[in-house]
Design an enzyme around this catalytic site. Structure first.
Site, PDB file in Angstrom:
ATOM      1  N   THR A 117      -8.594  30.105 -82.052  1.00 52.20           N
ATOM      2  CA  THR A 117      -9.667  31.078 -81.798  1.00 52.20           C
ATOM      3  C   THR A 117      -9.616  31.286 -80.301  1.00 52.20           C
ATOM      4  O   THR A 117      -9.017  30.483 -79.589  1.00 52.20           O
ATOM      5  CB  THR A 117     -11.032  30.469 -82.196  1.00 52.20           C
ATOM      6  OG1 THR A 117     -11.098  30.347 -83.609  1.00 52.20           O
ATOM      7  CG2 THR A 117     -12.218  31.299 -81.725  1.00 52.20           C
ATOM      8  N   VAL A 141      -8.553  34.662 -85.664  1.00 54.94           N
ATOM      9  CA  VAL A 141      -7.954  34.874 -86.984  1.00 54.94           C
ATOM     10  C   VAL A 141      -8.117  33.595 -87.827  1.00 54.94           C
ATOM     11  O   VAL A 141      -7.494  33.450 -88.858  1.00 54.94           O
ATOM     12  CB  VAL A 141      -6.460  35.280 -86.904  1.00 54.94           C
ATOM     13  CG1 VAL A 141      -6.303  36.702 -86.426  1.00 54.94           C
ATOM     14  CG2 VAL A 141      -5.660  34.314 -86.028  1.00 54.94           C
ATOM     15  N   ASN A 142      -8.951  32.684 -87.331  1.00 53.21           N
ATOM     16  CA  ASN A 142      -9.226  31.367 -87.911  1.00 53.21           C
ATOM     17  C   ASN A 142      -8.098  30.391 -87.632  1.00 53.21           C
ATOM     18  O   ASN A 142      -7.898  30.013 -86.487  1.00 53.21           O
ATOM     19  CB  ASN A 142      -9.570  31.446 -89.403  1.00 53.21           C
ATOM     20  CG  ASN A 142     -10.141  30.125 -89.904  1.00 53.21           C
ATOM     21  OD1 ASN A 142     -10.777  29.413 -89.138  1.00 53.21           O
ATOM     22  ND2 ASN A 142      -9.925  29.789 -91.155  1.00 53.21           N
ATOM     23  N   GLN A 188      -9.871  33.881 -92.790  1.00 60.37           N
ATOM     24  CA  GLN A 188     -11.279  33.529 -92.546  1.00 60.37           C
ATOM     25  C   GLN A 188     -11.999  33.086 -93.816  1.00 60.37           C
ATOM     26  O   GLN A 188     -13.079  32.503 -93.748  1.00 60.37           O
ATOM     27  CB  GLN A 188     -11.990  34.734 -91.934  1.00 60.37           C
ATOM     28  CG  GLN A 188     -13.031  34.387 -90.884  1.00 60.37           C
ATOM     29  CD  GLN A 188     -12.440  33.819 -89.619  1.00 60.37           C
ATOM     30  OE1 GLN A 188     -12.692  32.671 -89.287  1.00 60.37           O
ATOM     31  NE2 GLN A 188     -11.630  34.593 -88.930  1.00 60.37           N
ATOM     32  N   SER A 206     -18.669  28.953 -86.554  1.00 61.44           N
ATOM     33  CA  SER A 206     -19.144  28.083 -85.473  1.00 61.44           C
ATOM     34  C   SER A 206     -19.116  28.793 -84.129  1.00 61.44           C
ATOM     35  O   SER A 206     -19.561  28.236 -83.121  1.00 61.44           O
ATOM     36  CB  SER A 206     -18.259  26.843 -85.368  1.00 61.44           C
ATOM     37  OG  SER A 206     -18.260  26.122 -86.561  1.00 61.44           O
TER      38      SER A 206
HETATM   39  O1  DON Z   1     -15.539  31.061 -87.119  1.00 66.08           O
HETATM   40  C1  DON Z   1     -15.256  29.869 -87.082  1.00 66.08           C
HETATM   41  O2  DON Z   1     -16.065  28.997 -86.906  1.00 66.08           O
HETATM   42  C2  DON Z   1     -13.804  29.454 -87.198  1.00 66.08           C
HETATM   43  N1  DON Z   1     -13.066  30.446 -87.914  1.00 66.08           N
HETATM   44  C3  DON Z   1     -13.268  29.223 -85.831  1.00 66.08           C
HETATM   45  C4  DON Z   1     -11.906  28.641 -85.854  1.00 66.08           C
HETATM   46  C5  DON Z   1     -11.541  27.950 -84.614  1.00 66.08           C
HETATM   47  O3  DON Z   1     -12.251  27.924 -83.660  1.00 66.08           O
HETATM   48  C6  DON Z   1     -10.274  27.245 -84.583  1.00 66.08           C
HETATM   49  N2  DON Z   1     -10.042  26.681 -83.281  1.00 66.08           N
HETATM   50  N3  DON Z   1      -9.542  25.930 -82.700  1.00 66.08           N
END
Ligand code: DON
Length: 591
Positions: free
Chosen positions: A397, A416-417, A436, A469
């Protein structure tokens, strides 16, 4: 209290010595705007916009599009995210939600077979793709709040796609971790991997120039025509064809129906500073507001630095905040969330009162009542238990922070998750699609890729937004609650809110400059697994022992997060910025 005073005094002394010794390496201060992103080319793109007379939004959007090219492992046109945009003139802040939504054909148990979650189905390949929102979001930000044209703002991204960027250690590490997934999609493999002498696919060597002519064409189309081709035109068709061929669910109707959402920012405060952050469908903002609110109640005079007593309170607060996430949070359009109650002063006081200063509360004792699935989660049921030490390279992210010379500010987190999302590229377009869907609870009580456990509120439904998150956050000056002092955010899945909380506390409680605040070691708790994570710079051995003595189960991890922060000094009106030293980004500004 006495301790705090001593602490403050020694900090002031240290600062004096530091300044007297000369400030080589001190955070650079800028009279103009400043920006921090996870890639030098994205920060340069943002700075270019500021230098052309663009505002914070022009800069953030140029950076976001450039990141889509140079950081395909973390974000892209096929992803989604959140942005907080502060307009200095009106004093208003908007929270734009351009997160992906579940396709209409999605079903509650789509990743479950024979009562078990099928590993990989929600993270790898076409079935993991949710309807992307990044293009709608970035272009809406630009149209509503920017000053420069699409052609100007997208130019650095188009150039980066055409001329290429060199493969960095981070790119290589994540491409290695996702090699098998990328190898499943011939288009993704062609773009993001190379063939070795034996003809096998592998991550490209460091320094390899990676060009994306298809993506350059797609970006040029968007610059000319806006979002329409992506949601209703040829690009939409390409995405639908590719997803369908891979067994996924997204249709032309899903894309056509995609709409961004505007929310009232979530408001909190910390030691006299107003905070604005992302409300649900982000669970991050709630955790930021709750945790800082509880800590202020527990320690009204401030937090002593790296004191085991304070770390204990911090961990216990997080444990409780993540319980609330698990119990209550989901897409606010589909789930009744008692948001006001969860962030009210009385409730925060109750949370504070439930913490035993002497010992850790076992997470198992806080499981939502009647949630047997939660209990069985602790016994590690079917999906494999989450092991943070083995999954750190697979996820990503990214975050962009900008404050311009006029005080306009943007905090934008986009993703993009998982690393390289679903590993599916819409044929001929260079558009890498997200995974996602994994942010939903595939099955109550079973942890997702970040070890997060959810229940009904975050179950899958058509058109629903998965819980996130991501926590883009703005902290305002004490003197002027409409003047942004700090813009901050980070990747890191479940650890995002705690990274943001720690950067804010480092600035507000410890008086750290932004470089130090971002670079400090990190500590994290997320209720399940019942572990206190400490990064390699996190805490001293004696502190770890003291925490163990209180009943915390410690886990040492190398590093997580990639905080990007811009600070605007309320007194001098000078800006400074920091990109996390754990990663490959850069902070830049205007003299
Ligand atoms: O929206 C979210 O919480 C997750 N898709 C974020 C993913 C993420 O931060 C991965 N990172 N290192």
């Amino acid at each position: 209290m006495g301790k705090m005073r001593t602490h403050r005094k020694s900090w002031a002394l240290a600062l004096g010595v530091f300044l007297a010794a000369g400030s080589a390496g001190a955070t650079r201060q800028y009279r103009g705007g400043a920006v921090a992103t996870a890639h030098p080319m994205a920060s340069e793109a943002a700075l270019k916009m500021l230098n052309k007379g663009g505002n914070a939004v022009d800069a953030a959007v140029a950076a976001a599009f450039t990141l889509a090219v140079v950081g395909p492992y973390h974000s892209g046109l096929g992803g989604g995210g959140f942005a907080l945009v502060h307009d200095a003139k009106t004093g208003e802040t908007r929270a734009l939600d351009f997160r992906e939504v579940a396709p209409q054909a999605a079903t509650r148990d789509m990743y479950v077979k024979d009562g078990k979650v099928v590993p990989g189905l929600s993270t790898d390949g076409a079935l993991s793709v949710a309807v992307p929102g990044a293009v709608a979001g970035y272009l809406e930000l630009l149209e509503k709040h920017g000053k420069l044209s699409r052609a100007v703002v997208l130019q650095p991204a188009i150039e980066a796609a055409r001329a290429g960027f060199w493969v960095s250690p981070k790119y290589q590490a994540i491409a290695k971790a996702r090699r098998d997934c990328l190898g499943q999609d011939p288009e993704a493999a062609r773009i993001f991997l190379v063939k070795n002498a034996e003809g096998a696919l592998e991550a490209p060597p460091i320094g390899h120039q990676l060009r994306q002519p298809d993506l350059a064409r797609t970006l040029t189309t968007l610059a000319k025509s806006g979002p329409a081709p992506f949601y209703t035109g040829a690009l939409a068709q390409a995405m639908v064809d590719t997803v369908k061929a891979g067994g996924g669910l997204i249709t032309r109707e899903d894309l056509k129906a995609y709409k961004t959402r505007t929310h009232a920012p979530m408001e909190g405060s910390y030691r006299g500073h107003r905070l604005l952050t992302m409300p649900p469908p982000s669970a991050g903002g709630v955790a930021v507001v709750q945790t800082l609110g509880v800590l202020e109640k527990l320690r009204p005079q401030g937090l002593a630095f790296r004191d085991p007593e304070e770390i204990h309170l911090y961990a216990e607060t997080l444990r409780r905040a993540y319980v609330d996430r698990t119990k209550y949070l989901g897409d606010p359009a589909m789930v009744q969330i008692p948001l006001e109650r969860l962030t009210s002063s009385g409730y925060l006081a109750d949370l504070a009162g439930s913490i035993d200063p002497k010992k850790a509360t076992p997470s198992v004792s806080l499981l939502p009542p009647g949630e047997d699935a939660g209990g069985s989660t602790l016994k590690k049921p079917d999906a494999g238990w989450y092991d943070p030490s083995t999954s750190s390279e697979k996820k990503n992210t990214t975050h962009v922070s900008v404050i311009d010379k006029d005080g306009n500010a943007v905090a934008l987190t986009t993703t993009v998750n998982y690393g390289f999302g679903s590993c599916v590229v819409a044929k001929g377009t260079g558009i890498l699609l997200n995974d996602q869907m994994d942010d939903f609870s595939a099955r109550p009580g079973v942890p997702n890729a970040y070890g997060l456990v959810g229940y009904e509120a975050n179950s899958i439904a058509p058109g629903k937004v998965p819980l996130s998150s991501m926590s883009p956050t703005l902290v305002f000056s004490k003197e002027d609650p409409k003047k942004v002092m700090l813009a901050v955010g980070s990747p890191g899945g479940s650890t995002i809110p705690t990274t943001v909380i720690q950067v804010i506390s480092n600035v507000v409680d410890q008086g750290m400059d932004v470089t130090r605040a971002v670079g400090e070691g990190r500590v994290h708790h997320q209720y399940l697994p019942d572990e206190l994570w400490v990064d390699q710079w996190g805490l001293e051995a004696a502190t770890l022992k003291a925490l163990e003595a209180k009943g915390h189960k410690l886990r040492r991890l190398p590093a997580w997060g990639d905080a990007e922060a811009v600070y605007s000094d309320p007194r001098t009106n000078l800006r400074s910025a920091a990109s996390d030293p754990r990663n490959e980004g850069t902070a830049l500004g205007q003299d």
